[in-house]
Scaffold this motif. Structure first.
Motif, short mmCIF file in Angstrom:
data_model
loop_
_atom_site.label_atom_id
_atom_site.label_comp_id
_atom_site.label_asym_id
_atom_site.label_seq_id
_atom_site.Cartn_x
_atom_site.Cartn_y
_atom_site.Cartn_z
N TYR A 160 10.48 -1.51 -37.12
CA TYR A 160 10.05 -2.59 -38.09
C TYR A 160 9.34 -3.65 -37.60
N LEU A 161 9.91 -4.17 -36.52
CA LEU A 161 9.28 -5.22 -35.92
C LEU A 161 8.00 -4.91 -34.81
N ASN A 162 7.79 -3.66 -34.62
CA ASN A 162 6.84 -3.23 -33.81
C ASN A 162 5.51 -3.65 -34.15
N ASP A 163 4.65 -4.25 -33.23
CA ASP A 163 3.23 -4.72 -33.70
C ASP A 163 2.66 -4.77 -32.40
N PRO A 164 1.37 -4.45 -32.57
CA PRO A 164 0.45 -4.64 -31.10
C PRO A 164 0.34 -5.90 -30.56
N GLU A 165 0.77 -7.01 -31.49
CA GLU A 165 0.59 -8.50 -30.91
C GLU A 165 1.96 -8.85 -30.48
N LYS A 166 3.03 -8.00 -30.41
CA LYS A 166 4.24 -8.50 -29.93
C LYS A 166 4.59 -7.49 -28.64
N ASN A 167 5.01 -8.19 -27.61
CA ASN A 167 5.46 -7.44 -26.36
C ASN A 167 7.07 -7.09 -26.61
N ILE A 168 7.37 -5.89 -26.89
CA ILE A 168 8.84 -5.27 -26.88
C ILE A 168 9.44 -4.53 -25.97
#
Length: 553
Positions: A333-341
């Motif tokens: 759900y939180l996966n986003d290209p703007e975030k480093n996970i």
């Protein structure tokens, strides 16, 4: 003169007169036998019933677990006949067929089975549960191909342990390859999460864990044990020459058009190597937070937690309660290209595009704590730690949360509030726990009732006390149909409680107040306990009272 069953049960102090009268009255409205009614009503166990019937009828009971239940037995008695009469063929001896029966006095059933088998039937007493399990072993694997596989295995019969060169040849031969594929293929077809291949003294037992419960599926001849286990080890790239130490491996194979990832674990036992295969579910729908089984109330609280920009969110519960699936759904759900996970796991089960996943490995210095330190230098936004196992890992997770990162992880505790205490017990100061932990999701998995065969009934005294709602006039219990393999259940459902840490709870944590006080405050602010959520799912007809009590209480 044969003494009546009810009188015998009274003589043996298994039931009292009131219970017998209740059962006899219910029998007038039912087609069930008295003994089965007493079992259904919870007055006696199946084992007690069989013991009394054995004495009453002078017919021996049978231990089905000691027999090699070959699918070829289905050739003697068709499945519809066996299920109609609660019977299971066990073994043929010359012109005689031993048959396990719930009611071995049923003359009509015996005549019918003799006509179909053209053999003399020798009835033996067994519990309904054991007969149904035996039917599952024989008839779910009773197609022609399965019978051919078992027949062909006789070519390898040998009392001696095969030599290494013989073993290498055997594992490549068609019968063992087909047997291995059969075991894995049936597990996938039945939605099993694990396969247990267990050497016994005179046979090899194959069990599947389906919806969280282990069921025996088939027995394999002892003489094929070495070749079968070696075949599985070769598939998982393990060393077949090392039989006295545990090994772990992975394998990916195509089963009926589906790519299946499997984790293979071996363990030496006194009868040979036991193999457990974990079938890793790649169903992407499981990684959608909308499909986690949250009630509307808990769903909104869960989304509130995972939308925090920083802090620690914990999922807690015993092994196999779906904690990792819940956290991966949150990551998805939180996966986003703007975030480093980044995640650190042991082992990596779900593989998600766009998330950097690290396999923990102590042998090469990649412990959770060491890897976590390195990850903090990777300019990350969100991190998932497979499990907070020790004080060092907990301290680094707290430091990450304090420096603006969102940390997701799991703990092993009984409920949400006790996770707070667990972190303090690990050595984390209470003020740091209070300022970093944003919330906890406690979770269990209960089996879902099969919607094709579930049966409606009026709740009894125990059920009414549990649901605590006099307006509820009906509940549901498991039925029996082909869609659920006669178990009454199909699939599993999560039962959750979601603790959201507010300012008052933060204050209670800092003061290290008792868990009961924290729990009371959380409930006053809207937390539904595991028992509350289970109660509602029981009322909604999603699971049964027996299943909910088994898992939650």
């Amino acid at each position: 003169m044969v003494e009546k069953l009810g009188e015998l049960l009274l003589d043996y102090d298994k039931i009292d007169k009131k219970q017998l009268q209740e059962a006899l009255k219910k029998q007038q409205e039912s087609e069930k036998r008295l003994g089965q009614l007493l079992v259904d009503m919870g007055y006696i166990s199946e084992k007690e019933l069989v013991g009394v019937l054995e004495y009453q009828l002078d017919i021996p009971r049978i231990n089905l677990e000691s027999y090699n239940l070959n699918p070829a037995l289905a050739n003697y008695i068709p499945e519809n006949i066996a299920r109609r009469y609660d019977a299971a063929p066990v073994v043929r001896e010359n012109d005689k067929l031993k048959v396990a029966m719930v009611d071995p006095t049923d003359i009509v059933a015996i005549d019918d089975m003799e006509m179909h088998s053209e053999l003399k039937i020798e009835p033996l007493i067994a519990t309904k549960t054991k007969v149904n399990q035996a039917q599952g072993i024989i008839y779910t694997a009773s197609d022609q191909k399965t019978a051919e596989v078992f027949d062909s295995l006789t070519k390898f019969e040998d009392e001696k342990e095969p030599q290494l060169n013989e073993l290498k040849k055997m594992v490549e031969d068609a019968p063992i390859v087909r047997l291995t594929n059969l075991i894995i293929g049936q597990a996938v077809q039945k939605r099993a999460s694990d396969i247990h291949i267990e050497p016994q003294e005179s046979r090899v037992r194959v069990r599947y864990r389906i919806d969280g419960v282990l069921n025996e599926n088939m027995t394999v001849p002892k003489y094929s044990q070495a070749a079968l286990i070696s075949r599985l080890k070769i598939m998982a790239d393990l060393d077949i020459t090392k039989r006295r130490r545990p090994q772990d491996g992975r394998v990916r194979m195509n089963v009926n058009g589906f790519v299946v990832d499997m984790r293979v674990s071996t363990l030496p036992t006194i009868h040979g190597e036991k193999v457990v295969i974990r079938l890793l579910n790649k169903d992407e729908s499981l990684l959608n937070i909308d499909n986690l089984g949250f009630s509307e109330h808990n769903y909104s609280r869960f989304k509130q937690l995972i939308n925090n920009p920083h802090g620690i969110i914990l999922a807690t519960g015993p092994t196999g309660s779906g904690k990792s699936t819940t956290l991966f759904a949150a990551l998805n759900y939180l996966n986003d290209p703007e975030k480093n996970i980044i995640s650190i796991e042991d082992p990596v089960e779900y593989r998600l595009e766009g998330i950097n996943q690290v396999q923990a490995n102590k042998n090469v210095g990649l412990s959770f704590a060491n890897t976590l330190r390195s990850i903090l230098r990777q300019d990350l936004d969100i991190i998932m730690v497979g499990e907070i196992r020790d004080e060092e890992t907990a301290q680094i997770a707290v430091r990450a949360a304090l420096t603006g990162h969102l940390v997701l992880s799991t703990l092993h505790t009984n409920d949400a509030v006790s996770s707070i205490t667990r972190l303090v017990d690990m050595g984390i100061p209470s003020y740091l726990v209070a300022s970093t932990v944003k919330g906890v999701i406690a979770q269990r998995l209960v089996r879902k009732l099969c919607t094709d065969c579930r049966e409606k009934y009026s709740p009894g005294i125990e059920e009414k006390e549990f649901i605590n709602d006099d307006s509820v006039e009906k509940l549901y219990k498991p039925g029996n149909c082909s869609h659920c393999s006669s178990t009454g259940y199909r699939g599993r459902l999560a039962v959750q409680e979601v603790l959201v840490v507010n300012e008052k709870i933060e204050s209670l944590i800092v003061k290290e107040e008792e868990e009961n006080k924290i729990k009371k405050e959380a409930q006053e602010k809207g937390m539904k306990t595991l028992k509350d959520d289970a109660r509602q799912k029981l009322i909604d007809g999603l699971s049964s009272y027996e299943e909910v009590v088994r898992v939650i209480i």
